[in-house]
Every structure is written in C-alpha cells, then in structure tokens.
Design a protein around this motif. Structure first.
Motif, PDB file in Angstrom:
ATOM      1  N   LEU A 111      -4.513   0.344  26.509  1.00 11.00           N
ATOM      2  CA  LEU A 111      -3.297   1.135  26.653  1.00 11.00           C
ATOM      3  C   LEU A 111      -2.820   1.628  25.292  1.00 11.00           C
ATOM      4  O   LEU A 111      -3.126   1.025  24.266  1.00 11.00           O
ATOM      5  CB  LEU A 111      -2.174   0.288  27.274  1.00 11.00           C
ATOM      6  N   GLN A 112      -2.059   2.730  25.336  1.00  4.18           N
ATOM      7  CA  GLN A 112      -1.501   3.281  24.105  1.00  4.18           C
ATOM      8  C   GLN A 112      -0.598   2.255  23.434  1.00  4.18           C
ATOM      9  O   GLN A 112       0.194   1.600  24.115  1.00  4.18           O
ATOM     10  CB  GLN A 112      -0.699   4.525  24.463  1.00  4.18           C
ATOM     11  N   GLY A 113      -0.752   2.111  22.146  1.00  3.95           N
ATOM     12  CA  GLY A 113       0.112   1.173  21.418  1.00  3.95           C
ATOM     13  C   GLY A 113      -0.447  -0.236  21.345  1.00  3.95           C
ATOM     14  O   GLY A 113       0.110  -1.103  20.683  1.00  3.95           O
ATOM     15  N   SER A 114      -1.575  -0.460  22.030  1.00  4.75           N
ATOM     16  CA  SER A 114      -2.130  -1.820  22.038  1.00  4.75           C
ATOM     17  C   SER A 114      -2.788  -2.165  20.698  1.00  4.75           C
ATOM     18  O   SER A 114      -3.009  -3.338  20.400  1.00  4.75           O
ATOM     19  CB  SER A 114      -3.145  -1.966  23.173  1.00  4.75           C
ATOM     20  N   GLY A 115      -3.101  -1.137  19.912  1.00  2.00           N
ATOM     21  CA  GLY A 115      -3.760  -1.390  18.625  1.00  2.00           C
ATOM     22  C   GLY A 115      -5.213  -0.961  18.660  1.00  2.00           C
ATOM     23  O   GLY A 115      -6.029  -1.403  17.850  1.00  2.00           O
ATOM     24  N   LYS A 116      -5.520  -0.059  19.581  1.00  6.87           N
ATOM     25  CA  LYS A 116      -6.901   0.388  19.783  1.00  6.87           C
ATOM     26  C   LYS A 116      -7.465   1.106  18.554  1.00  6.87           C
ATOM     27  O   LYS A 116      -8.544   0.760  18.073  1.00  6.87           O
ATOM     28  CB  LYS A 116      -6.912   1.340  20.995  1.00  6.87           C
ATOM     29  N   THR A 117      -6.715   2.107  18.070  1.00  5.21           N
ATOM     30  CA  THR A 117      -7.210   2.885  16.936  1.00  5.21           C
ATOM     31  C   THR A 117      -7.295   2.014  15.682  1.00  5.21           C
ATOM     32  O   THR A 117      -8.293   2.050  14.953  1.00  5.21           O
ATOM     33  CB  THR A 117      -6.291   4.108  16.688  1.00  5.21           C
ATOM     34  N   THR A 118      -6.272   1.201  15.464  1.00  2.00           N
ATOM     35  CA  THR A 118      -6.297   0.290  14.315  1.00  2.00           C
ATOM     36  C   THR A 118      -7.509  -0.640  14.415  1.00  2.00           C
ATOM     37  O   THR A 118      -8.210  -0.872  13.425  1.00  2.00           O
ATOM     38  CB  THR A 118      -5.001  -0.564  14.283  1.00  2.00           C
ATOM     39  N   LYS A 122     -10.617  -1.440  12.003  1.00  2.34           N
ATOM     40  CA  LYS A 122     -10.917  -2.808  11.552  1.00  2.34           C
ATOM     41  C   LYS A 122     -12.373  -3.166  11.848  1.00  2.34           C
ATOM     42  O   LYS A 122     -13.044  -3.818  11.052  1.00  2.34           O
ATOM     43  CB  LYS A 122      -9.989  -3.796  12.261  1.00  2.34           C
ATOM     44  N   ARG A 143      -3.767  13.448  21.989  1.00  3.63           N
ATOM     45  CA  ARG A 143      -2.745  13.235  20.970  1.00  3.63           C
ATOM     46  C   ARG A 143      -3.320  13.585  19.600  1.00  3.63           C
ATOM     47  O   ARG A 143      -4.093  12.817  19.029  1.00  3.63           O
ATOM     48  CB  ARG A 143      -2.300  11.770  20.962  1.00  3.63           C
ATOM     49  N   GLN A 149      -4.661   9.893  12.762  1.00  6.40           N
ATOM     50  CA  GLN A 149      -4.647   8.455  12.426  1.00  6.40           C
ATOM     51  C   GLN A 149      -6.061   7.951  12.140  1.00  6.40           C
ATOM     52  O   GLN A 149      -6.296   7.242  11.172  1.00  6.40           O
ATOM     53  CB  GLN A 149      -4.039   7.688  13.608  1.00  6.40           C
ATOM     54  N   LYS A 251      -2.303  -8.241  17.445  1.00 12.79           N
ATOM     55  CA  LYS A 251      -0.922  -8.675  17.169  1.00 12.79           C
ATOM     56  C   LYS A 251      -0.719 -10.170  17.424  1.00 12.79           C
ATOM     57  O   LYS A 251       0.356 -10.596  17.848  1.00 12.79           O
ATOM     58  CB  LYS A 251       0.075  -7.831  17.975  1.00 12.79           C
ATOM     59  N   GLY A 276      -6.716  -9.557  16.204  1.00 14.25           N
ATOM     60  CA  GLY A 276      -6.005  -8.839  15.149  1.00 14.25           C
ATOM     61  C   GLY A 276      -4.854  -9.709  14.693  1.00 14.25           C
ATOM     62  O   GLY A 276      -4.088 -10.219  15.519  1.00 14.25           O
ATOM     63  N   THR A 277      -4.738  -9.882  13.371  1.00  6.69           N
ATOM     64  CA  THR A 277      -3.706 -10.797  12.875  1.00  6.69           C
ATOM     65  C   THR A 277      -2.751 -10.100  11.907  1.00  6.69           C
ATOM     66  O   THR A 277      -2.107 -10.757  11.091  1.00  6.69           O
ATOM     67  CB  THR A 277      -4.361 -12.006  12.172  1.00  6.69           C
ATOM     68  N   GLY A 278      -2.688  -8.782  11.968  1.00  5.37           N
ATOM     69  CA  GLY A 278      -1.776  -8.043  11.101  1.00  5.37           C
ATOM     70  C   GLY A 278      -2.129  -6.568  11.122  1.00  5.37           C
ATOM     71  O   GLY A 278      -3.107  -6.164  11.743  1.00  5.37           O
TER      72      GLY A 278
HETATM   73  P1  GDP Z   1      -3.268   2.572  19.876  1.00  5.73           P
HETATM   74  O1  GDP Z   1      -2.215   3.508  20.432  1.00  5.73           O
HETATM   75  O2  GDP Z   1      -3.711   1.582  20.886  1.00  5.73           O
HETATM   76  O3  GDP Z   1      -4.385   3.267  19.201  1.00  5.73           O
HETATM   77  O4  GDP Z   1      -2.488   1.660  18.793  1.00  5.73           O
HETATM   78  P2  GDP Z   1      -2.456   1.753  17.207  1.00  5.73           P
HETATM   79  O5  GDP Z   1      -3.762   1.354  16.654  1.00  5.73           O
HETATM   80  O6  GDP Z   1      -1.877   3.040  16.774  1.00  5.73           O
HETATM   81  O7  GDP Z   1      -1.448   0.554  16.893  1.00  5.73           O
HETATM   82  C1  GDP Z   1      -0.097   0.548  17.314  1.00  5.73           C
HETATM   83  C2  GDP Z   1       0.740  -0.242  16.302  1.00  5.73           C
HETATM   84  O8  GDP Z   1       0.339  -1.602  16.296  1.00  5.73           O
HETATM   85  C3  GDP Z   1       0.564   0.252  14.870  1.00  5.73           C
HETATM   86  O9  GDP Z   1       1.803   0.224  14.243  1.00  5.73           O
HETATM   87  C4  GDP Z   1      -0.382  -0.784  14.255  1.00  5.73           C
HETATM   88  O10 GDP Z   1      -0.198  -0.920  12.864  1.00  5.73           O
HETATM   89  C5  GDP Z   1       0.032  -2.031  14.986  1.00  5.73           C
HETATM   90  N1  GDP Z   1      -1.021  -3.054  15.061  1.00  5.73           N
HETATM   91  C6  GDP Z   1      -2.288  -2.934  15.499  1.00  5.73           C
HETATM   92  N2  GDP Z   1      -2.950  -4.115  15.435  1.00  5.73           N
HETATM   93  C7  GDP Z   1      -2.054  -5.014  14.935  1.00  5.73           C
HETATM   94  C8  GDP Z   1      -2.124  -6.429  14.650  1.00  5.73           C
HETATM   95  O11 GDP Z   1      -3.128  -7.128  14.846  1.00  5.73           O
HETATM   96  N3  GDP Z   1      -0.967  -6.981  14.157  1.00  5.73           N
HETATM   97  C9  GDP Z   1       0.181  -6.267  13.946  1.00  5.73           C
HETATM   98  N4  GDP Z   1       1.244  -6.907  13.475  1.00  5.73           N
HETATM   99  N5  GDP Z   1       0.255  -4.959  14.223  1.00  5.73           N
HETATM  100  C10 GDP Z   1      -0.833  -4.334  14.705  1.00  5.73           C
END
Ligand code: GDP
Length: 298
Positions: A111-118, A122, A143, A149, A251, A276-278
């Motif tokens: 889902l969006q915001g889950s941290g997929k792109t980050t 990684k 998007r 990003q 997260k 993911g830890t940060g």
């Molecule tokens: P996407 O919409 O699923 O692609 O999500 P993003 O990769 O854009 O991440 C959404 C937010 O979560 C961003 O602000 C990231 O920095 C944050 N984020 C992703 N992974 C982690 C994690 O392991 N820990 C923390 N604290 N934040 C994270």
C-alpha cells in the motif's frame, strides 16, 4: 522495538523465578500472563492461541518441574516457540533467491505509504554492497512524485533507474526494463509498483499482469509494522491474489508493540525477509527469527 512486550515477559519470568516450587498452577498462571502480554502487543489471537498451546504442552511436561532451574527451562520453551512463529530455526527461506541466469527480478508490492519505494532503495543498497549491479524500475506511473523519489534514491546510491514518464502502461515499463537490464547485464532488477491507499481491483490486476509479464524470482510484500494487524490482514489479501515470496516489514523502529512482526508469518505463511528500522537507506536488516526472539526476550 518490543519494549512493552519485553518488560511484561521479563516480569512473568522473574515472578516464576521467585517461586520455591514450580507446579502446574504456577505454569498456568505464567502462561495466562504471557497470553495477556501477547494480546496487548496486538498479536493475532489465533497466533496467540497456537503459541500458548504449544508452550503449555512442553512446559507441563516433566522437564520444567524436574529441572533445578525451572524458570530457565520455561524461558527456553518460550524462546523456541517465538523462533518458531517468527519463521523457525532453519531459516534458509529468508534469503533472496538469486537467479542463476541474471537478472534476478524482484517485484515490490504494498500500500501507498508502507515504505515500498524506500525499501526498494534499501534493497538496491543491500545488493550493491555485495558488488552486484542493480536497476531500479519506477513502476508507479500514477504519481510523478514516486518517480522523482526513486530517481533521487538512485542518485544517492549511484544506481541506475529505469523510468518512462510518458507511458501509462506499467506492464510494458516492467517488460522494457527487464529487456534493458538484460542488455546492460544487470544482476538485479527491482521493480517498484504502484501503491494505493487500500486494495483495489485495478491495482491488483495491474500487479498480477506485471508479475505474469516479467516472471519475478521474488515478489516482496511491503507492510508497515506500525499499522499492526491491518498490515497483517492486507498482507494476507495481497498474498492470496499475488502469491508473494516474502515480506518486508518496515518502520519497526516506530513500533513499540510488535504485533505485526509476531503474526505475519503465521497468518500469511510467507517468510519475513527484511525489516526496515529507520528512514535511512542503511536502516535495513535481513530478518532472522532467532535474533528477533532474543530482542523480544531481551
Ligand atoms: P511508499 O508510498 O510505500 O513507496 O512509501 P515510501 O517509501 O515513500 O515511505 C513512506 C514514508 O515512510 C517515508 O517518509 C519514509 O521515509 C518512511 N519509511 C520507510 N521505511 C521506514 C522505516 O523502516 N522506518 C521509518 N521510521 N520510516 C520509514
């Protein structure tokens, strides 16, 4: 991570340690408290039930009562059972399956915001540290910010990013990216797919068609640990439709309870591969059930 659960379990153990004699009654009382601690940590109730039944079966045996350190034996039983629900001791599943005929294709879903792109970034960093060449693919065509990003991440990492801002066809982008990765002899192709605020049919169709088109070695579902049982339920729905090969739980640094981490493998049947830890690209770890159990028990 797991601070509350850690405190509560340790309180149960020290109470047990103070007992002069350990009998079924003490053990049942300790189990009741472990059960409460797990439920308060937001662990799926079916997982808690299985967990407690398994611990009870082992703990009520002769081994605990006859031991000179019954509390230690009890802790070991709890530890072993935690390792089991987190994925088991023999945890070869956690490794990414590398294709002997590169590139290894990895598709990210979530889902969006889950941290997929980050997490895609990684993961690229994880492989680049092993001297592998990586191509990141911007598959979230809806998007433009998601493409930006990924390109920023690519620049940060010194990693190539494949994107096509003109195209409205995510399946074709993935296919073209795969051809490009082959031509440029990349070891790893990581496809970031579109995320939505909730599961919808169009999104699932697109991901399923992308999967069929590129035949990935890994489909990794990215879930946000802070959303607890919602993360687990969404992972299960995705998995039912997409047959993921593993899960990335993000997260974890912000999740004091641990309910998602402790339930997701049992509920989905799919292994946790990374956490993911940060927010930083280096704040990413391969997942090992025994290490996680040690963290939970402290
Ligand atoms: P996407 O919409 O699923 O692609 O999500 P993003 O990769 O854009 O991440 C959404 C937010 O979560 C961003 O602000 C990231 O920095 C944050 N984020 C992703 N992974 C982690 C994690 O392991 N820990 C923390 N604290 N934040 C994270």
């Amino acid at each position: 991570m797991f601070t509350t659960l850690n405190d509560k379990l340790n309180a149960v153990f020290s109470k047990l340690k103070k007992q002069v004699r350990i009998d079924d009654e003490n053990i049942n009382e300790a189990l009741k408290q472990v059960r409460m601690a797990l439920l308060e940590a937001d662990v799926n109730f079916k997982v808690v039930k299985t967990f407690i039944n398994n611990v009870r079966e082992k703990a009520l045996g002769e081994e605990v009562r006859k031991s000179l350190t019954p509390d230690q034996v009890f802790i070991k039983i709890v530890n072993d059972e935690l390792v089991d629900i987190l994925g088991g001791k023999d945890y070869k599943e956690a490794k990414i399956k590398l294709n002997s005929n590169p590139p290894t294709v990895i598709m990210m879903a979530g889902l969006q915001g889950s941290g997929k792109t980050t997490s895609a970034g990684k993961l690229a960093n994880f492989f680049m540290k092993q001297s592998k060449s990586v191509l990141l693919v911007a598959g979230d065509i809806y998007r433009p910010a998601a493409i930006d990003q990924l390109e920023t991440l690519g620049r940060q990492l010194g990693c190539d990013v494949y994107s096509d801002r003109e195209s409205k066809d995510a399946v074709k982008i993935a296919k073209d990216a795969l051809a490009h990765a082959k031509k440029t002899a990349k070891d790893i192709l990581i496809i970031d797919t579109a995320g939505r605020l909730h599961i919808d049919e169009n999104l699932m169709n697109e991901i399923v068609r992308t999967k069929e088109a590129v035949n990935p070695d890994e489909v990794l579902f990215v879930a946000d640990a802070m959303t607890g049982q919602d993360a687990v339920n969404v992972a299960k729905s995705f998995n039912d439709m997409l047959d993921a090969t593993g899960i990335i739980l993000t997260k974890m640094d912000g999740d004091a309870r641990g309910g998602a981490a402790l339930s997701i493998k049992e509920v989905t049947g799919k292994p946790l591969k990374f956490i993911g830890t940060g927010e930083k690209l280096t704040e990413f770890e391969q997942f090992y059930p025994d290490r996680m159990a040690s963290r939970i028990l402290g």
